[in-house]
Design an enzyme around this catalytic site. Structure first.
Site, mmCIF file in Angstrom:
data_model
loop_
_atom_site.group_PDB
_atom_site.id
_atom_site.type_symbol
_atom_site.label_atom_id
_atom_site.label_comp_id
_atom_site.label_asym_id
_atom_site.label_seq_id
_atom_site.Cartn_x
_atom_site.Cartn_y
_atom_site.Cartn_z
ATOM 1 N N SER A 158 3.595 7.344 1.104
ATOM 2 C CA SER A 158 4.470 6.919 0.020
ATOM 3 C C SER A 158 4.890 5.482 0.241
ATOM 4 C CB SER A 158 5.706 7.818 -0.024
ATOM 5 O OG SER A 158 6.687 7.311 -0.905
ATOM 6 N N TYR A 162 13.197 11.152 3.480
ATOM 7 C CA TYR A 162 11.798 11.314 3.098
ATOM 8 C C TYR A 162 10.975 10.126 3.588
ATOM 9 C CZ TYR A 162 7.753 11.756 -0.050
ATOM 10 O OH TYR A 162 6.484 11.854 -0.566
#
Length: 231
Positions: free
Chosen positions: A137, A150
């Site tokens: 990501s 995250y």
């Protein structure tokens, strides 16, 4: 068994990018082993694609053992796609308030499970000149508010990928930032009403092309892959 058919294990394959990648590889003739936590949706995808399915949590060592057994029954793996991922605490909290137990569980799912699956797959991947795709990501490299938990797991996964690439010269290792996509996970994070991201099928097609072209190990952004950045 047709030894010319390549076999891929895809995690998080019941929806979103995982399902799209499975569909793209199936269209290219790959044999697929699919896993996800939601048994019903997973079985539906497997039936549609003619794949083998095993529902379960990749953070569970017993489930990973069963996946390894399925891979062995298929004659080994040519590709591991570590796509399964947890989001962590929602609504996304600042790090000052992040529940550490939740963060520990998130590292189990987003970092330790992909590494454990890679460890299990490496013998056959080395033998068959295979590859690993770790889905990461932009939160791994950017300081987005609320995305600290995250993002920390994805940063760790990127470093795991980078070191695996250095240590395993016979195996291609790619860590790929897919960018925003219209998925349930992003809807959970930012609210579906504000979701204007593209569908995951375009990213999945680019990932399948990445696997076929087999560039050197490294980090890729899906936006660059769509532009032909792996050619």
């Amino acid at each position: 068994m047709d030894t010319t058919t390549k076999t891929a294990l895809i995690t998080g394959a019941s929806r979103g990018l995982g399902r799209a990648v499975a569909t793209s590889l199936a269209q290219r003739g790959w044999r697929l082993i699919l896993t996800a936590r939601s048994e019903g949706p997973l079985e539906a995808v497997a039936t549609e694609l003619g794949a083998t399915a095993l529902a379960g949590d990749v953070a569970d060592p017993a489930h990973r053992t069963r996946l390894a057994e399925l891979a062995a029954d298929a004659g080994g793996l040519d590709l591991l796609v570590n796509n399964a991922s947890g989001l962590g605490a929602t609504p996304l909290p600042p790090l000052a308030d992040y529940p550490l137990g939740t963060l520990r569980d998130l590292f189990d799912t987003n970092v330790l499970a992909p590494l454990a699956l890679a460890q299990a797959a490496l013998p056959s991947l080395r033998e068959r000149g295979g590859a690993i795709v770790n889905v990461t990501s932009d939160a791994a490299v950017e300081g987005y508010q609320g995305w600290g938990g995250y993002g920390a797991t994805k940063a760790a996964l990127e470093q795991v990928s980078r070191v695996l690439a250095a240590e395993e010269p016979s195996v291609a290792v790619w860590w790929v930032d897919p960018g925003e996509m219209r998925t349930e996970m992003l809807a959970e994070a930012v609210g579906e009403e504000s979701l204007e991201a593209p569908e995951p099928e375009g990213v999945a097609e680019s990932l399948a092309e990445l696997v076929e072209r087999r560039p050197a190990s490294g980090r890729h952004r899906a936006a660059d892959l769509v532009k032909g950045g792996v050619a």
